[in-house]
Design a protein around this motif. Structure first.
Motif, PDB file in Angstrom:
ATOM      1  N   ARG A 121      -0.637  -5.475  13.762  1.00  0.00           N
ATOM      2  CA  ARG A 121      -1.363  -5.648  12.500  1.00  0.00           C
ATOM      3  C   ARG A 121      -0.800  -4.782  11.371  1.00  0.00           C
ATOM      4  NH1 ARG A 121      -6.400  -7.233  11.583  1.00  0.00           N
ATOM      5  NH2 ARG A 121      -6.895  -5.269  10.541  1.00  0.00           N
ATOM      6  N   SER A 122       0.135  -3.915  11.690  1.00  0.00           N
ATOM      7  CA  SER A 122       0.616  -2.934  10.710  1.00  0.00           C
ATOM      8  C   SER A 122       1.702  -3.536   9.819  1.00  0.00           C
ATOM      9  CB  SER A 122       1.143  -1.691  11.439  1.00  0.00           C
ATOM     10  OG  SER A 122       1.469  -0.675  10.521  1.00  0.00           O
ATOM     11  N   ILE A 123       1.282  -4.418   8.917  1.00  0.00           N
ATOM     12  CA  ILE A 123       2.236  -5.050   7.986  1.00  0.00           C
ATOM     13  C   ILE A 123       2.240  -4.214   6.709  1.00  0.00           C
ATOM     14  CG2 ILE A 123       2.969  -7.237   6.976  1.00  0.00           C
ATOM     15  CD1 ILE A 123       0.887  -8.625   8.738  1.00  0.00           C
ATOM     16  N   VAL A 124       2.886  -3.065   6.768  1.00  0.00           N
ATOM     17  CA  VAL A 124       2.876  -2.116   5.655  1.00  0.00           C
ATOM     18  C   VAL A 124       4.284  -1.569   5.430  1.00  0.00           C
ATOM     19  CG1 VAL A 124       0.476  -1.459   6.061  1.00  0.00           C
ATOM     20  CG2 VAL A 124       2.295  -0.162   7.164  1.00  0.00           C
ATOM     21  N   SER A 125       4.531  -1.164   4.198  1.00  0.00           N
ATOM     22  CA  SER A 125       5.820  -0.562   3.846  1.00  0.00           C
ATOM     23  C   SER A 125       5.592   0.675   2.987  1.00  0.00           C
ATOM     24  CB  SER A 125       6.705  -1.562   3.086  1.00  0.00           C
ATOM     25  OG  SER A 125       7.210  -2.555   3.952  1.00  0.00           O
ATOM     26  N   GLY A 126       6.338   1.721   3.287  1.00  0.00           N
ATOM     27  CA  GLY A 126       6.163   2.981   2.575  1.00  0.00           C
ATOM     28  C   GLY A 126       7.433   3.480   1.920  1.00  0.00           C
ATOM     29  N   LEU A 127       7.263   4.465   1.076  1.00  0.00           N
ATOM     30  CA  LEU A 127       8.351   5.227   0.473  1.00  0.00           C
ATOM     31  C   LEU A 127       8.393   6.578   1.169  1.00  0.00           C
ATOM     32  CD1 LEU A 127      10.384   6.199  -1.734  1.00  0.00           C
ATOM     33  CD2 LEU A 127       8.371   6.722  -3.166  1.00  0.00           C
ATOM     34  N   HIS A 128       9.547   6.941   1.721  1.00  0.00           N
ATOM     35  CA  HIS A 128       9.705   8.222   2.401  1.00  0.00           C
ATOM     36  C   HIS A 128      10.760   9.045   1.655  1.00  0.00           C
ATOM     37  CE1 HIS A 128       8.502   5.862   6.290  1.00  0.00           C
ATOM     38  NE2 HIS A 128       7.486   6.030   5.459  1.00  0.00           N
ATOM     39  N   VAL A 129      10.426  10.278   1.368  1.00  0.00           N
ATOM     40  CA  VAL A 129      11.332  11.163   0.634  1.00  0.00           C
ATOM     41  C   VAL A 129      11.555  12.429   1.444  1.00  0.00           C
ATOM     42  CG1 VAL A 129      11.782  12.383  -1.526  1.00  0.00           C
ATOM     43  CG2 VAL A 129      10.398  10.291  -1.551  1.00  0.00           C
ATOM     44  N   TYR A 173      -4.226  -0.372  -0.383  1.00  0.00           N
ATOM     45  CA  TYR A 173      -4.831  -0.669   0.914  1.00  0.00           C
ATOM     46  C   TYR A 173      -3.944  -0.237   2.082  1.00  0.00           C
ATOM     47  CZ  TYR A 173      -7.238  -3.193   4.630  1.00  0.00           C
ATOM     48  OH  TYR A 173      -7.907  -3.506   5.780  1.00  0.00           O
ATOM     49  N   ARG A 174      -2.673   0.013   1.825  1.00  0.00           N
ATOM     50  CA  ARG A 174      -1.712   0.287   2.903  1.00  0.00           C
ATOM     51  C   ARG A 174      -2.204   1.367   3.866  1.00  0.00           C
ATOM     52  NH1 ARG A 174       1.631   4.536   2.118  1.00  0.00           N
ATOM     53  NH2 ARG A 174       3.012   5.046   3.857  1.00  0.00           N
ATOM     54  N   LEU A 175      -2.667   2.486   3.365  1.00  0.00           N
ATOM     55  CA  LEU A 175      -3.063   3.583   4.253  1.00  0.00           C
ATOM     56  C   LEU A 175      -4.319   3.250   5.050  1.00  0.00           C
ATOM     57  CD1 LEU A 175      -2.331   6.872   2.284  1.00  0.00           C
ATOM     58  CD2 LEU A 175      -0.928   5.696   3.983  1.00  0.00           C
ATOM     59  N   ARG A 176      -5.163   2.326   4.543  1.00  0.00           N
ATOM     60  CA  ARG A 176      -6.312   1.873   5.331  1.00  0.00           C
ATOM     61  C   ARG A 176      -5.826   1.108   6.558  1.00  0.00           C
ATOM     62  NH1 ARG A 176     -10.173   4.652   5.493  1.00  0.00           N
ATOM     63  NH2 ARG A 176      -8.649   6.135   4.725  1.00  0.00           N
ATOM     64  N   ALA A 177      -4.845   0.226   6.349  1.00  0.00           N
ATOM     65  CA  ALA A 177      -4.287  -0.532   7.470  1.00  0.00           C
ATOM     66  C   ALA A 177      -3.513   0.391   8.409  1.00  0.00           C
ATOM     67  CB  ALA A 177      -3.378  -1.646   6.953  1.00  0.00           C
ATOM     68  N   TYR A 178      -2.751   1.306   7.844  1.00  0.00           N
ATOM     69  CA  TYR A 178      -1.914   2.210   8.637  1.00  0.00           C
ATOM     70  C   TYR A 178      -2.767   3.164   9.474  1.00  0.00           C
ATOM     71  CZ  TYR A 178       2.448   4.808   9.496  1.00  0.00           C
ATOM     72  OH  TYR A 178       3.556   5.386  10.067  1.00  0.00           O
TER      73      TYR A 178
END
Length: 375
Positions: A121-129, A173-178
């Motif tokens: 279910r984790s259809i999310v994309s992030g920015l990592h620095v 909403y990404r962090l809610r799903a994550y």
């Protein structure tokens, strides 16, 4: 020579069918093969409908801008050849999790076997620095002191107002799903490096994790590099926003190294305020009012960004990224990607478009903004 605080950026991107605007249901292995064959710095992600681009460690934002712009435009061109749109956002507006294909990679297969539906279910994309620090042994102490800044960085990055073809009512909403995944969210208030290393040792020996890369917190020490990795941000649609958030984070790291008294001795209550502010940032994005622990009041994100720019002015000048940092205020004033997506969606509905048409307009807006790498 003064420490350079070199940095590297990872951006996770989504794919959509140019014909249907939905996440591709058929295999897109030909796209991924072409992308990795023609572009240096492209990797596959857990789902076939994703890709990741990475910049090399650098102390130059001009160099990093050029590298990421080349990767973005290159991926978009390859996407067109394969009937795909490429875009950066925290969630895929039209993807349905049951339709997604998993990437055929041992690490990802093992993760899905462990996480089951939660992983699928984790259809999310992030920015990592990643930012290098002068004394890697001090990274845990730095994490504790950087936590209060994370909600502002999240608010500036919010780009996930849609999920599974629904408007969520949230800017991010990404962090809610994550959060369905284990070992996400804020790290604990570890009592220094030894306490953290004991945690990793016990978790590894008990079979909970293979190594520290399975700790998916909002901020974490890298086990491969002498860096602190920011993971709280949504994948930014506009490249200028990516660079602004990376620059601001880099300056905040230097600021905390330079001023050891800043946010010293955080408490459980301090962490609780950060948790509340993260929720407010997810819900309202740049329109949020976040709790100021010292003043005991809620303060608009724009005012917090202004304060942060004053705090890091010396650091931005020393690191040569004043222009990139200044763009953070533009985001706070004009809105994040979430605001742009909602405007595209509402404009389509107002013109008489269907829900499906409105979501297609969101995908088109995302693809255009992702490919526009000028500035």
């Amino acid at each position: 020579m003064a420490h350079e605080y070199r940095f590297g950026i990872e951006e996770e991107l989504f794919l959509a069918s140019s014909r249907t605007r939905a996440a591709p249901r058929e295999s897109v292995s030909a796209f991924h093969k072409a992308a990795r064959g023609r572009l240096e710095g492209v990797e596959r992600e857990m789902l076939e409908s994703q890709a990741e681009i990475c910049s090399k460690p650098s102390a130059s934002f001009a160099e990093t801008h050029e590298a990421l712009a080349k990767l973005r435009t290159g991926l978009c061109a390859i996407g067109r050849e394969h009937g795909l749109k490429v875009f950066a956002a925290g969630t895929h507006p039209t993807a349905i999790w049951t339709d997604q294909r998993e990437t055929a990679k041992v690490r990802y297969r093992k993760m899905i076997e462990t996480l089951q539906m939660v992983g699928r279910r984790s259809i999310v994309s992030g920015l990592h620095v990643h930012v290098e620090v002068p004394e890697p042994d001090q990274r845990i102490a730095l994490i504790n002191r950087l936590m209060p800044f994370l909600p502002v960085l999240l608010a500036l990055s919010t780009s996930s107002p849609f999920y599974e073809r629904h408007r969520t009512g949230l800017a991010g909403y990404r962090l809610r799903a994550y959060a369905e995944l284990p070992r996400t969210g804020l790290p604990e208030l570890f009592d220094g490096r030894d306490d953290f290393e004991r945690y990793v040792r016990v978790m590894t020996r008990a079979g909970a994790i293979e190594d520290a890369t399975y700790l998916w917190w909002h901020i974490r020490p890298s086990i491969r590099y002498p860096t602190l990795e920011l993971r709280v941000a949504d994948s930014c649609t506009r490249l200028k926003d990516t660079l602004a958030i990376a620059a601001l984070y880099r300056c905040l790291v230097r600021l905390c190294v330079r001023r050891p008294e800043l946010n010293a001795k955080p408490t459980g209550a301090s962490r609780g305020f950060v948790m509340e502010n993260l929720w407010r940032a997810q819900r309202d994005g740049t329109h949020a009012a976040l709790i100021d622990e010292a003043k005991e009041e809620a303060v608009p994100v724009r005012h917090l960004v202004e304060r942060m720019l004053d705090l890091v002015a010396e650091d931005a000048a020393a690191l040569g990224c004043a222009a990139q940092v200044a763009h953070a205020l533009t985001i706070a004033e004009c809105g994040s990607s979430a605001d742009g997506q909602i405007r595209a969606y509402e404009a389509s509905l107002a013109a008489g478009g269907s829900e499906r048409k409105a979501l297609s307009c969101v995908i088109d807006w995302l693809a255009r903004e992702t490919a526009d790498c000028d500035g």
